[in-house]
Design a protein around this motif. Structure first.
Motif, PDB file in Angstrom:
ATOM      1  N   PRO A  44     102.496  -4.071  42.280  1.00 16.91           N
ATOM      2  CA  PRO A  44     102.376  -4.623  43.619  1.00 16.91           C
ATOM      3  C   PRO A  44     103.213  -3.931  44.693  1.00 16.91           C
ATOM      4  N   THR A  45     103.696  -2.714  44.479  1.00 14.20           N
ATOM      5  CA  THR A  45     104.560  -2.127  45.502  1.00 14.20           C
ATOM      6  C   THR A  45     104.118  -0.714  45.869  1.00 14.20           C
ATOM      7  N   PRO A  46     103.032  -0.576  46.657  1.00  6.24           N
ATOM      8  CA  PRO A  46     102.669   0.770  47.111  1.00  6.24           C
ATOM      9  C   PRO A  46     103.795   1.369  47.933  1.00  6.24           C
ATOM     10  N   GLY A  47     103.967   2.680  47.803  1.00  8.96           N
ATOM     11  CA  GLY A  47     105.066   3.326  48.509  1.00  8.96           C
ATOM     12  C   GLY A  47     106.317   3.449  47.671  1.00  8.96           C
ATOM     13  N   ARG A  48     106.342   2.808  46.523  1.00  5.65           N
ATOM     14  CA  ARG A  48     107.479   2.926  45.610  1.00  5.65           C
ATOM     15  C   ARG A  48     107.004   3.655  44.347  1.00  5.65           C
ATOM     16  N   GLU A  49     107.786   3.593  43.293  1.00  8.42           N
ATOM     17  CA  GLU A  49     107.384   4.274  42.069  1.00  8.42           C
ATOM     18  C   GLU A  49     106.056   3.706  41.553  1.00  8.42           C
ATOM     19  N   PRO A  50     105.156   4.558  41.048  1.00  7.52           N
ATOM     20  CA  PRO A  50     103.873   4.056  40.535  1.00  7.52           C
ATOM     21  C   PRO A  50     104.082   3.039  39.422  1.00  7.52           C
ATOM     22  N   GLU A  51     103.205   2.045  39.377  1.00  7.84           N
ATOM     23  CA  GLU A  51     103.278   1.021  38.343  1.00  7.84           C
ATOM     24  C   GLU A  51     101.945   0.970  37.607  1.00  7.84           C
ATOM     25  N   GLN A  52     101.995   0.626  36.345  1.00  8.31           N
ATOM     26  CA  GLN A  52     100.793   0.525  35.541  1.00  8.31           C
ATOM     27  C   GLN A  52     100.265  -0.906  35.580  1.00  8.31           C
ATOM     28  N   VAL A  53      99.019  -1.056  35.982  1.00  6.71           N
ATOM     29  CA  VAL A  53      98.356  -2.352  36.002  1.00  6.71           C
ATOM     30  C   VAL A  53      97.078  -2.212  35.197  1.00  6.71           C
ATOM     31  N   ALA A  54      96.900  -3.065  34.205  1.00  8.11           N
ATOM     32  CA  ALA A  54      95.743  -2.930  33.322  1.00  8.11           C
ATOM     33  C   ALA A  54      94.446  -3.310  34.035  1.00  8.11           C
ATOM     34  N   ASP A  55      94.482  -4.345  34.865  1.00  2.00           N
ATOM     35  CA  ASP A  55      93.272  -4.855  35.510  1.00  2.00           C
ATOM     36  C   ASP A  55      93.595  -5.123  36.974  1.00  2.00           C
ATOM     37  N   TYR A  56      93.214  -4.181  37.827  1.00  3.62           N
ATOM     38  CA  TYR A  56      93.556  -4.317  39.241  1.00  3.62           C
ATOM     39  C   TYR A  56      92.816  -5.471  39.895  1.00  3.62           C
ATOM     40  N   ALA A  57      91.567  -5.718  39.485  1.00  2.98           N
ATOM     41  CA  ALA A  57      90.823  -6.829  40.054  1.00  2.98           C
ATOM     42  C   ALA A  57      91.491  -8.157  39.715  1.00  2.98           C
ATOM     43  N   ALA A  58      91.970  -8.294  38.485  1.00  5.57           N
ATOM     44  CA  ALA A  58      92.658  -9.528  38.104  1.00  5.57           C
ATOM     45  C   ALA A  58      93.956  -9.689  38.879  1.00  5.57           C
ATOM     46  N   ALA A  59      94.667  -8.574  39.081  1.00  4.16           N
ATOM     47  CA  ALA A  59      95.899  -8.641  39.864  1.00  4.16           C
ATOM     48  C   ALA A  59      95.606  -9.052  41.294  1.00  4.16           C
ATOM     49  N   ALA A  60      94.529  -8.492  41.863  1.00  2.22           N
ATOM     50  CA  ALA A  60      94.159  -8.859  43.227  1.00  2.22           C
ATOM     51  C   ALA A  60      93.735 -10.317  43.307  1.00  2.22           C
ATOM     52  N   GLN A  61      93.014 -10.790  42.308  1.00  2.00           N
ATOM     53  CA  GLN A  61      92.561 -12.177  42.315  1.00  2.00           C
ATOM     54  C   GLN A  61      93.744 -13.140  42.296  1.00  2.00           C
ATOM     55  N   ALA A  62      94.776 -12.815  41.510  1.00  2.00           N
ATOM     56  CA  ALA A  62      95.965 -13.672  41.466  1.00  2.00           C
ATOM     57  C   ALA A  62      96.626 -13.744  42.837  1.00  2.00           C
ATOM     58  N   LEU A  63      96.671 -12.623  43.548  1.00  2.00           N
ATOM     59  CA  LEU A  63      97.240 -12.622  44.893  1.00  2.00           C
ATOM     60  C   LEU A  63      96.333 -13.374  45.868  1.00  2.00           C
ATOM     61  N   HIS A  64      95.024 -13.207  45.718  1.00  2.00           N
ATOM     62  CA  HIS A  64      94.071 -13.910  46.572  1.00  2.00           C
ATOM     63  C   HIS A  64      94.226 -15.423  46.431  1.00  2.00           C
ATOM     64  N   ASP A  65      94.474 -15.869  45.224  1.00  2.00           N
ATOM     65  CA  ASP A  65      94.601 -17.301  44.960  1.00  2.00           C
ATOM     66  C   ASP A  65      95.778 -17.936  45.684  1.00  2.00           C
ATOM     67  N   VAL A  66      96.791 -17.129  46.051  1.00  2.00           N
ATOM     68  CA  VAL A  66      97.949 -17.684  46.767  1.00  2.00           C
ATOM     69  C   VAL A  66      97.923 -17.321  48.247  1.00  2.00           C
ATOM     70  N   GLY A  67      96.764 -16.851  48.735  1.00  2.00           N
ATOM     71  CA  GLY A  67      96.609 -16.673  50.171  1.00  2.00           C
ATOM     72  C   GLY A  67      96.558 -15.257  50.682  1.00  2.00           C
ATOM     73  N   THR A  68      96.769 -14.257  49.824  1.00  2.00           N
ATOM     74  CA  THR A  68      96.701 -12.864  50.272  1.00  2.00           C
ATOM     75  C   THR A  68      95.262 -12.509  50.622  1.00  2.00           C
ATOM     76  N   ARG A  69      95.095 -11.802  51.748  1.00  2.00           N
ATOM     77  CA  ARG A  69      93.755 -11.371  52.146  1.00  2.00           C
ATOM     78  C   ARG A  69      93.665  -9.865  52.400  1.00  2.00           C
ATOM     79  N   LEU A  70      94.788  -9.203  52.527  1.00  2.00           N
ATOM     80  CA  LEU A  70      94.801  -7.747  52.685  1.00  2.00           C
ATOM     81  C   LEU A  70      95.520  -7.158  51.479  1.00  2.00           C
ATOM     82  N   PHE A  71      94.825  -6.295  50.745  1.00  2.00           N
ATOM     83  CA  PHE A  71      95.306  -5.784  49.470  1.00  2.00           C
ATOM     84  C   PHE A  71      95.447  -4.269  49.569  1.00  2.00           C
ATOM     85  N   THR A  72      96.602  -3.751  49.169  1.00  2.00           N
ATOM     86  CA  THR A  72      96.868  -2.321  49.292  1.00  2.00           C
ATOM     87  C   THR A  72      97.202  -1.718  47.939  1.00  2.00           C
ATOM     88  N   VAL A  73      96.608  -0.544  47.692  1.00  2.00           N
ATOM     89  CA  VAL A  73      96.975   0.246  46.519  1.00  2.00           C
ATOM     90  C   VAL A  73      97.479   1.598  47.002  1.00  2.00           C
TER      91      VAL A  73
END
Length: 282
Positions: free
Chosen positions: A219-248
């Motif tokens: 979840p931190t673009p601009g910092r060290e790269p991170e490994q995420v197995a399922d980006y859609a699932a990660a985005a969905q979790a953020l969407h569920d708490v109100g996030t509407r703009l998603f950055t990679v």
């Protein structure tokens, strides 16, 4: 926010302006625009944030001006510009100019700054986190006032994105000035900070629904790269708490078109579901 945000989900890609030629960066921006991303960000630093610390690197705002000419649809902006590096009146004028070059596609991202090497090498006073935040709070009214006095003025009410998650100072500045808040952390962390931001909005007399919530999927673009197995699932979790703009984050050294395609498909699906739910077209 007590009710779900009706805004559609949007996908941004932060092109890291490092370890690549400008031609490569420009081609990357064109590719991403053709793919259908909503926003292209860069960052405001003077040296690479990963890899060779003295590797290839380009300045933020001159790059944005060039991207404003070489793209047609996608919005552009810094994630985020450092308040300390430029006089706020000059920064306002620069942003207004990029806004016009782009035909009204600028998102004005700004933050208090944190990269000490940038300050030291370029002769800026680093100060403290508190002093940099105080400078940001002082700069925001000056920037907005300068926009009102420029001739010509900006093409639109420029969206202001403020980055950072400090609960005592940063989120108050967000509540006072921002139309987008970019936070860092997982869904649980952001859910908490959303509540803090809502409280600040109540204290300053602002409707919290006016502020779009933004976060990095990694979840931190601009910092060290991170490994995420399922980006859609990660985005969905953020969407569920109100996030509407998603950055990679995008590195030209190891570009991952599949990651972007997966998130574009997820964006389109979640927006279609929202339209089906309320029966409206956004």
């Amino acid at each position: 926010m007590t009710e779900p945000d009706p805004r559609p989900a949007r996908l941004a890609v932060q092109i890291q302006p490092q370890h690549a030629s400008y031609d490569e960066l420009r081609r990357t921006a064109s590719t991403l625009e053709e793919m259908g991303v909503d926003i292209i960000f860069n960052w405001d630093h003077f040296y690479p944030l990963s890899g060779d610390p003295d590797g290839l690197h380009y300045e933020c705002w001159t790059m944005l001006a060039a991207l404003a000419e070489s793209t047609e649809r996608v919005e552009i902006g810094p994630l985020v510009s450092c308040n300390s590096y430029r006089n706020p009146h000059l920064l306002a004028d620069m942003a207004r100019t990029v806004d016009h070059i782009s035909g009204g596609r600028l998102i004005f991202g700004i933050g208090a700054g944190w990269a000490e090497r940038d300050y030291t090498e370029y002769g800026y006073e680093f100060g403290t986190a508190g002093s940099r935040l105080a400078d940001l709070a002082e700069a925001m009214p000056a920037i907005r006032d300068r926009w009102a006095r420029l001739n010509p003025p900006p093409t639109r009410e420029v969206p202001i994105m403020i980055g950072g998650g400090g609960e005592r100072k940063t989120l108050r500045i967000v509540a006072e000035h921002a139309t987008i808040w970019h936070g860092f952390g997982d869904a649980e962390t952001l859910a908490h900070k959303n509540r803090v931001l809502d409280d600040w909005c109540a204290q300053v007399g602002r409707d919290p629904r006016e502020i779009e919530r933004s976060a990095g999927v990694a979840p931190t673009p601009g910092r060290e790269p991170e490994q995420v197995a399922d980006y859609a699932a990660a985005a969905q979790a953020l969407h569920d708490v109100g996030t509407r703009l998603f950055t990679v984050g995008w590195t030209t050294l190891e570009p991952d078109l599949g990651k972007v395609r997966d998130l574009l498909s997820w964006r389109d699906e979640v927006n279609a579901q929202a339209r089906d739910h309320d029966g409206t077209s956004r």
